[in-house]
Design a protein around this motif. Sequence first.
Motif, PDB file in Angstrom:
ATOM      1  N   LEU A 105     101.661 -56.611  21.369  1.00 60.93           N
ATOM      2  CA  LEU A 105     101.706 -57.775  22.248  1.00 60.93           C
ATOM      3  C   LEU A 105     100.960 -58.950  21.641  1.00 60.93           C
ATOM      4  CD1 LEU A 105     102.397 -59.100  24.960  1.00 60.93           C
ATOM      5  CD2 LEU A 105     100.316 -58.056  25.901  1.00 60.93           C
TER       6      LEU A 105
ATOM      7  N   PHE B  76      96.725 -58.072  31.805  1.00 58.60           N
ATOM      8  CA  PHE B  76      97.943 -57.639  31.114  1.00 58.60           C
ATOM      9  C   PHE B  76      98.735 -56.552  31.848  1.00 58.60           C
ATOM     10  CE2 PHE B  76      94.861 -58.975  27.850  1.00 58.60           C
ATOM     11  CZ  PHE B  76      95.565 -60.026  27.289  1.00 58.60           C
ATOM     12  N   GLY B  77      98.151 -55.967  32.872  1.00 59.44           N
ATOM     13  CA  GLY B  77      98.854 -54.933  33.596  1.00 59.44           C
ATOM     14  C   GLY B  77      98.773 -53.580  32.912  1.00 59.44           C
ATOM     15  N   VAL B  78      99.496 -52.617  33.468  1.00 58.95           N
ATOM     16  CA  VAL B  78      99.408 -51.232  32.990  1.00 58.95           C
ATOM     17  C   VAL B  78     100.141 -51.020  31.667  1.00 58.95           C
ATOM     18  CG1 VAL B  78      99.111 -50.311  35.306  1.00 58.95           C
ATOM     19  CG2 VAL B  78     101.419 -50.556  34.365  1.00 58.95           C
ATOM     20  N   ARG B  79     100.898 -51.999  31.223  1.00 61.95           N
ATOM     21  CA  ARG B  79     101.662 -51.821  29.981  1.00 61.95           C
ATOM     22  C   ARG B  79     100.759 -51.628  28.760  1.00 61.95           C
ATOM     23  NH1 ARG B  79     103.752 -57.985  28.529  1.00 61.95           N
ATOM     24  NH2 ARG B  79     101.908 -59.068  29.368  1.00 61.95           N
ATOM     25  N   VAL B  80      99.495 -52.046  28.838  1.00 62.08           N
ATOM     26  CA  VAL B  80      98.585 -51.874  27.704  1.00 62.08           C
ATOM     27  C   VAL B  80      97.500 -50.842  28.003  1.00 62.08           C
ATOM     28  CG1 VAL B  80      98.997 -54.210  26.842  1.00 62.08           C
ATOM     29  CG2 VAL B  80      97.090 -53.787  28.413  1.00 62.08           C
TER      30      VAL B  80
ATOM     31  N   ASP C 134      95.550 -49.070  25.334  1.00 60.41           N
ATOM     32  CA  ASP C 134      96.585 -48.600  24.414  1.00 60.41           C
ATOM     33  C   ASP C 134      96.601 -49.597  23.256  1.00 60.41           C
ATOM     34  OD1 ASP C 134      98.962 -48.104  22.999  1.00 60.41           O
ATOM     35  OD2 ASP C 134     100.010 -47.433  24.805  1.00 60.41           O
TER      36      ASP C 134
ATOM     37  N   ARG D 235      93.124 -54.873  32.455  1.00 60.55           N
ATOM     38  CA  ARG D 235      94.196 -54.448  33.361  1.00 60.55           C
ATOM     39  C   ARG D 235      94.663 -55.620  34.223  1.00 60.55           C
ATOM     40  NH1 ARG D 235      95.713 -49.432  35.518  1.00 60.55           N
ATOM     41  NH2 ARG D 235      93.933 -48.439  34.481  1.00 60.55           N
TER      42      ARG D 235
ATOM     43  N   ALA E   4     100.021 -50.723  21.799  1.00 59.28           N
ATOM     44  CA  ALA E   4     100.748 -51.635  22.688  1.00 59.28           C
ATOM     45  C   ALA E   4     100.098 -53.016  22.704  1.00 59.28           C
ATOM     46  CB  ALA E   4     100.800 -51.056  24.101  1.00 59.28           C
TER      47      ALA E   4
END
Length: 230
Positions: free
Chosen positions: A95, A76-80, A88, A73, A91
Motif C-alpha cells: 500500500l 487504514f482498516g483491517v486490510r493491513v 501485516d 487500524r 500488505a
Amino acid sequence: MTKAAPAPQSVPARAASAVPPEQRALIGLTGGIGSGKSTVADLFVARGAGLVDTDAIAHQLTAPQGGAMAAIRDAFGVRVIAANGALDRAAMRALAFSDPAARHRLEAILHPLIHRQTESEIEAARSAAPYVIVAVPLLFETRVWATRVDRILIVDCPVELQIERTTERSGLARLQVEAIIAAQVTRADRIAGANDIIDNSGGRDALEAQVEELHRRYLTLRSSSGAPPG
C-alpha cells in the motif's frame, strides 16, 4: 573511508567509563537495504557499545497490542492487520509503495512514537555503555536523527550486492527490492552525508577490522549535545 587492517585486540569498553553519561557519544548507523547494518551493529555491541535500534522499536509498536496498532487500524482498516493483530507488513508495504499519501499517514503515526521511545532507550543505554549506536535505516530520509547524533556512520556496498543479499534473505522478488532501493536515498547521497564509512563488500575479517578501528575512535569521542556532525 575506513580501510581494512589486521584486527587488533579489542579495546575494553571500560576505557571510557569515566566520561559522564550525558557526554557519551551517539553514533547514527544507517545504510541501504541489504548493506549489513544489523551485522555491523552486533559487532559494535560485542565490543561494549550500547545499541538503540529504531527498526526494532517500530516492530514492537506494530506487534499485537503494540502502541501504534489502534491508530493504524483507524487510519487504514483491517486490510493491513494480520490475523494475530500485528501489522501485516507485506500488505502495508504494498500500500505504501503504491500510494505515497498512505506512506505519509503511516509515518505520521509511527515517527513520533518511535522518536519518544528511542530517546528513552538512548538515556538508558548511555548510563551503561561508553557510546551508543543509534541504528536508523532511514536516517537521511527522515532527517530527524541526522542532526541529533554526533557522527553518521554508513554501511556501504554495491547496489547489486544489496539486491543479492536482500532477495536471498527475505525472499522478495528482485523488482520489489529494486523498488525499495529506488525509494531510499541514493548510495552517493549517503556517502556524501557520512562522517564514517564501513565497506561491507568484502569478507568478515575486513569488516571486523573496520569496526574495531571505529570502536577505538568512538571510545574517545564526547557528545556535542546534539549539534550537527562535522
